[in-house]
Write a protein that holds these residues in place. Structure first.
Motif, mmCIF file in Angstrom:
data_model
loop_
_atom_site.group_PDB
_atom_site.id
_atom_site.type_symbol
_atom_site.label_atom_id
_atom_site.label_comp_id
_atom_site.label_asym_id
_atom_site.label_seq_id
_atom_site.Cartn_x
_atom_site.Cartn_y
_atom_site.Cartn_z
ATOM 1 N N ALA A 11 0.802 -1.228 0.000
ATOM 2 C CA ALA A 11 0.000 0.000 0.000
ATOM 3 C C ALA A 11 0.832 1.274 0.000
ATOM 4 N N GLU A 12 1.850 1.362 0.823
ATOM 5 C CA GLU A 12 2.652 2.600 0.892
ATOM 6 C C GLU A 12 3.259 2.946 -0.466
ATOM 7 N N GLU A 13 3.930 1.970 -1.089
ATOM 8 C CA GLU A 13 4.592 2.227 -2.368
ATOM 9 C C GLU A 13 3.584 2.507 -3.473
ATOM 10 N N LEU A 14 2.500 1.738 -3.513
ATOM 11 C CA LEU A 14 1.485 1.962 -4.544
ATOM 12 C C LEU A 14 0.751 3.275 -4.333
ATOM 13 N N CYS A 15 0.508 3.632 -3.092
ATOM 14 C CA CYS A 15 -0.148 4.897 -2.785
ATOM 15 C C CYS A 15 0.731 6.061 -3.245
ATOM 16 N N SER A 16 2.016 5.965 -3.023
ATOM 17 C CA SER A 16 2.948 6.992 -3.472
ATOM 18 C C SER A 16 2.923 7.110 -4.993
ATOM 19 N N LEU A 17 2.930 5.979 -5.682
ATOM 20 C CA LEU A 17 2.854 5.946 -7.142
ATOM 21 C C LEU A 17 1.571 6.642 -7.617
ATOM 22 N N HIS A 57 9.012 -4.737 -11.427
ATOM 23 C CA HIS A 57 10.064 -4.665 -12.442
ATOM 24 C C HIS A 57 11.321 -4.112 -11.780
ATOM 25 N N ASP A 58 12.390 -4.892 -11.814
ATOM 26 C CA ASP A 58 13.677 -4.480 -11.239
ATOM 27 C C ASP A 58 13.542 -3.966 -9.811
ATOM 28 N N GLY A 59 12.775 -4.676 -8.990
ATOM 29 C CA GLY A 59 12.641 -4.330 -7.579
ATOM 30 C C GLY A 59 11.650 -3.220 -7.275
ATOM 31 N N LEU A 60 11.021 -2.653 -8.301
ATOM 32 C CA LEU A 60 10.025 -1.598 -8.100
ATOM 33 C C LEU A 60 8.626 -2.124 -8.380
ATOM 34 N N LEU A 61 7.645 -1.583 -7.693
ATOM 35 C CA LEU A 61 6.273 -1.822 -8.081
ATOM 36 C C LEU A 61 6.007 -0.835 -9.217
ATOM 37 N N ALA A 62 5.862 -1.372 -10.422
ATOM 38 C CA ALA A 62 5.770 -0.548 -11.622
ATOM 39 C C ALA A 62 4.366 -0.037 -11.883
ATOM 40 N N GLY A 63 3.379 -0.690 -11.298
ATOM 41 C CA GLY A 63 1.998 -0.269 -11.492
ATOM 42 C C GLY A 63 1.050 -1.286 -10.900
ATOM 43 N N PHE A 64 -0.240 -0.945 -10.995
ATOM 44 C CA PHE A 64 -1.256 -1.860 -10.486
ATOM 45 C C PHE A 64 -2.530 -1.712 -11.292
ATOM 46 N N GLN A 65 -3.359 -2.755 -11.198
ATOM 47 C CA GLN A 65 -4.638 -2.760 -11.887
ATOM 48 C C GLN A 65 -5.629 -3.465 -10.972
ATOM 49 N N SER A 66 -6.784 -2.834 -10.791
ATOM 50 C CA SER A 66 -7.775 -3.415 -9.888
ATOM 51 C C SER A 66 -9.115 -3.585 -10.581
ATOM 52 N N LEU A 67 -9.870 -4.530 -10.065
ATOM 53 C CA LEU A 67 -11.278 -4.685 -10.421
ATOM 54 C C LEU A 67 -12.068 -4.446 -9.144
ATOM 55 N N SER A 68 -13.167 -3.719 -9.287
ATOM 56 C CA SER A 68 -13.986 -3.435 -8.113
ATOM 57 C C SER A 68 -15.442 -3.285 -8.506
#
Length: 168
Positions: A11-17, A57-68
């Motif tokens: 959550a922290e890293e994705l929230c920052s993204l 990708h290379d140790g980073l969370l490059a993105g996300f995709q959700s269904l809701s």
């Protein structure tokens, strides 16, 4: 690129993204940055969340995709949201995520995946078109927080089809 289910520890890293995308503006209907707890509720394990995948990708969370089911979509529809890191930009994130999201939608028994995209989000409209989404509705002049009217294009992807053949 490695695709996996999102977990609360992401959550922290994705929230920052996501917040960087929100602050930049112009590509998301979200206009107010989220706290990590809000992010978790909206995208990882909240009441309306169905599934969320991340691309590493290379140790980073490059993105996300959700269904809701956020926003009470029509029966048989799940709503999709896709966000990819802008700094550094990593090509192909959305294309890498979509097969897992599509499979999850099929496993959950949905007929369609809905994407609602700002009309001024040229890259988002192009992405969903490449993935095989088709226009089916338009919300006219939805105001942003500052009052600026921006249309929203509604696109849908019929599950159980094999139209996704192009890459990002």
């Amino acid at each position: 690129m490695h695709i996996r289910r999102a977990v609360p520890a992401d959550a922290e890293e994705l929230c920052s993204l996501l917040n960087e995308i929100i602050r930049t503006g112009g590509t998301t209907a979200l206009e107010t940055p989220l706290l990590a707890a809000e992010f978790t509720n909206w995208f990882i394990d909240g009441e309306f969340t169905l599934v969320c995948h991340v691309a590493e990708h290379d140790g980073l969370l490059a993105g996300f995709q959700s269904l809701s089911l956020y926003g009470d979509p029509p029966k048989g529809f799940a709503d999709i949201a896709t966000f990819a890191r802008t700094n550094p930009k990593i090509p192909g994130v959305g294309s890498a995520l979509f097969p897992a999201t599509r499979a999850a939608g099929e496993e959950l028994g949905f007929e369609f995946i809905n994407a609602t995209i700002r009309a001024d989000n040229v890259s988002g409209l192009a992405y969903y078109t490449r993935m095989g989404f088709e226009d089916y509705d338009r919300l006219v002049q939805v105001p942003l927080l500052d009052g600026t009217p921006v249309d929203r294009i509604k696109k849908r992807f019929k599950l159980g089809t094999s139209r996704h053949t192009s890459s990002e």
